[in-house]
Design a protein around this motif. Structure first.
Motif, short mmCIF file in Angstrom:
data_model
loop_
_atom_site.label_atom_id
_atom_site.label_comp_id
_atom_site.label_asym_id
_atom_site.label_seq_id
_atom_site.Cartn_x
_atom_site.Cartn_y
_atom_site.Cartn_z
N THR A 161 -2.51 -0.90 9.31
CA THR A 161 -3.43 -0.20 10.20
C THR A 161 -2.67 0.72 11.13
O THR A 161 -1.74 0.28 11.83
CB THR A 161 -4.27 -1.19 11.02
N SER B 46 0.81 -1.22 0.00
CA SER B 46 0.00 0.00 0.00
C SER B 46 0.84 1.27 0.00
O SER B 46 0.29 2.37 0.16
CB SER B 46 -0.92 0.02 1.23
N GLY C 85 -2.21 -5.82 4.65
CA GLY C 85 -2.97 -4.90 5.48
C GLY C 85 -2.06 -3.99 6.29
O GLY C 85 -0.99 -4.39 6.74
N ALA D 43 -6.77 -1.57 3.68
CA ALA D 43 -7.04 -3.00 3.52
C ALA D 43 -6.96 -3.40 2.05
O ALA D 43 -7.60 -2.79 1.19
CB ALA D 43 -8.43 -3.34 4.05
N VAL E 179 -7.33 2.37 8.44
CA VAL E 179 -7.06 1.05 7.87
C VAL E 179 -6.86 1.14 6.37
O VAL E 179 -7.69 1.72 5.65
CB VAL E 179 -8.22 0.07 8.18
N ARG F 176 -7.50 -5.39 -1.47
CA ARG F 176 -8.61 -6.10 -2.10
C ARG F 176 -8.21 -7.56 -2.34
O ARG F 176 -7.14 -7.85 -2.84
CB ARG F 176 -8.99 -5.46 -3.43
N PHE G 114 -6.95 -0.88 -2.69
CA PHE G 114 -6.91 -0.76 -1.24
C PHE G 114 -8.10 0.08 -0.78
O PHE G 114 -8.39 1.12 -1.35
CB PHE G 114 -5.61 -0.10 -0.76
N TYR H 219 0.51 -6.32 8.38
CA TYR H 219 0.18 -7.74 8.26
C TYR H 219 0.77 -8.31 6.97
O TYR H 219 0.67 -7.69 5.91
CB TYR H 219 -1.34 -7.93 8.28
N PHE I 242 -12.30 -6.61 1.25
CA PHE I 242 -11.14 -5.85 1.71
C PHE I 242 -10.88 -6.18 3.18
O PHE I 242 -11.16 -5.38 4.07
CB PHE I 242 -11.39 -4.34 1.55
N PRO I 243 -10.33 -7.36 3.47
CA PRO I 243 -10.07 -7.74 4.86
C PRO I 243 -8.89 -6.98 5.45
O PRO I 243 -7.82 -6.90 4.85
CB PRO I 243 -9.78 -9.24 4.78
N GLU I 244 -9.10 -6.42 6.62
CA GLU I 244 -8.06 -5.60 7.26
C GLU I 244 -6.79 -6.39 7.54
O GLU I 244 -5.68 -5.87 7.41
CB GLU I 244 -8.60 -5.02 8.57
N PHE I 245 -6.95 -7.66 7.95
CA PHE I 245 -5.81 -8.43 8.43
C PHE I 245 -5.19 -9.33 7.36
O PHE I 245 -4.36 -10.19 7.66
CB PHE I 245 -6.22 -9.28 9.64
#
Length: 452
Positions: free
Chosen positions: A102, A34, A100, A85, A83, A87, A69, A118, A93-96
């Motif tokens: 945060t 990201s 990821g 997250a 966050v 794709r 993201f 993560y 779009f799971p944060e973890f």
């Protein structure tokens, strides 16, 4: 022709050299990054005043390579989480998820408390980046956290904290390649065929087991009382064992293809150290206080002896797990110290999960025999009430998705790993390693021909 060959070989060498870093770190450098999106959103999401971010609508940004993201904010207690997250499939779009990122900011002051990065398909494995205590230009400190344990705590990165806000994961990895124990969190998922083979073969036999106290088998497959070695009558078509008998059954399945028979009983019961030379004292017999401790140490030693065709000396071949990969445990009151190996005791039960993760990554295709040490209820503060009374077999491995699985067998049944830990809260586990075998062949004790 020679020139073409040289050019071709040079190309292959270059290709392998470029590919090596990705393979060497278990593919974590290929996760979505990201950094490009964070740089674009630095003023509007990361560094903006808290009141401008709290109710900010969700945004979706794409990198030049098309990786999406989702950027969002979320109030979590006294902190605001921002966050980024990645794709994944089905437009989720799971944060973890791997990639990821945060950031946690203090709502009252707007200060950035920490950043979680993560990089595995397991949200309990992450990198925590924190500013140090410098008042003007704080620098970065890093914590590598594995299932609630600090594999590294407060490692200085030597750069300003502001620089980390837009740093790519690849640059972050390269920056910490020599200072963080990345070998604890990377694994080639192809390195665990024997563990998975043994797990599946044991599972196919579980329906045939029945629990019988003090039951097991001698080296010739005769059913015996483990305490005396005397023969006993079992249930036709059933494998009768207690916890010790089952652990021996598993190890016999490794030894039998090597020697043509199982392990003799009496050598497995020999003391593996002189308890009189320690501070231990007990009103119980010594052989009862350290019963399963000696049992698993002797079993692991016996496997090595069978592989090398050596004489069996009790507990002397260094198969004990004594590593100390952690600096403490994560807790609300700060890191807990002194969570390492304790001689003649092992590890706190709550350290077993991160420990087996690290062992799976650094010692692939090993199984572990564990002796459980527990105090009498309400009397755990009195050392003479502690005994090694139970044992189990652990098979850790990384599955095809890169997630670490730990399969637990005890007393002829498979137990959920989380349930095992919860059931033995307040206890310790002493571990001994055994190399899992592609020739694992457990003996069919007193089973009819059509039994599975």
């Amino acid at each position: 022709m020679m020139k073409k060959t040289v050019i071709f070989c040079s190309f292959i060498y270059l290709f392998c050299a470029l590919s090596l870093p990705l393979f060497a770190v278990g593919g974590i450098l290929s996760i979505p990054d990201s950094a490009e999106v964070r740089e674009r959103a630095l003023e509007t999401w990361i560094a903006a005043p808290i009141n401008m971010v709290v109710d900010k609508p969700v945004e979706i940004h794409y990198t030049k390579r098309g990786q999406g993201f989702q950027i969002s904010s979320d109030l979590r207690g006294s902190e605001l989480a921002v966050v980024f997250a990645p794709r994944e499939h089905d437009y989720l779009f799971p944060e973890f998820a791997p990639g990821g990122w945060t950031m946690y900011r203090d709502i009252a002051t707007g200060k950035i408390n920490r950043i979680h990065v993560y990089f595995q398909h397991d949200p309990r494995i992450y990198l925590c980046l924190r500013p140090d205590d410098a008042p003007k230009k704080p620098k970065v400190q890093a914590d590598l956290i594995i299932h609630g344990a600090y594999a590294s705590r407060g490692t200085p990165l030597g750069i300003d904290f502001e620089s980390i806000l837009t740093l790519s994961f690849r640059d972050l990895y390269n920056l910490t390649a020599e200072t963080l124990p990345w070998n604890y969190v990377k694994a080639d998922t192809r390195n665990y065929p024997n563990n998975q083979y043994m797990v599946e073969k044991i599972r196919r036999k579980l329906a045939n087991f029945e629990y019988v106290a003090d039951a097991g088998y001698d080296e010739n497959g005769a059913e015996i009382f483990l305490s005396t070695g005397e023969e006993r009558s079992g249930t036709p078509g059933k494998i009768s064992v207690d916890a010790d008998g089952f652990t021996k059954w598993v190890v016999d399945g490794i030894v039998h293809p090597l020697t043509g028979c199982g392990l003799k009983l009496e050598p497995l019961k020999r003391p593996t150290f002189d308890v009189n030379e320690t501070l231990f004292a007990s009103s119980a017999p010594v052989n009862e206080m350290f019963r399963t401790y000696d049992w698993v140490r002797n079993l692991s030693t016996a496997v090595v002896c069978a592989e090398r065709d050596n004489n069996f000396e009790p507990g002397t071949l260094g198969m004990d797990v004594k590593v100390n990969p952690f600096a403490g445990m994560v807790s609300r009151g700060g890191p807990v110290r002194n969570v390492g190996f304790i001689p003649q005791t092992g590890y706190d039960i709550n350290l077993i999960k991160p420990l087996l993760y690290v062992l799976a990554a650094t010692e692939p295709d090993m199984m572990y025999l564990g002796a459980v040490k527990t105090g009498a209820p309400g009397m755990e503060d009195q050392i003479e009430t502690w005994t090694f009374h139970h044992d189990a077999v652990f098979f850790p491995y990384f599955d095809a998705t890169g997630v670490c699985r730990v399969v637990v067998f005890e007393s002829g049944v498979e137990t959920n790993f989380e349930d095992f830990i919860n059931q033995h809260q307040g206890s310790y586990v002493y571990l001994c390693r055994v190399k899992s075998s592609p020739k694992f062949s457990p003996v069919e004790y007193q089973l009819p021909e059509d039994a599975e």
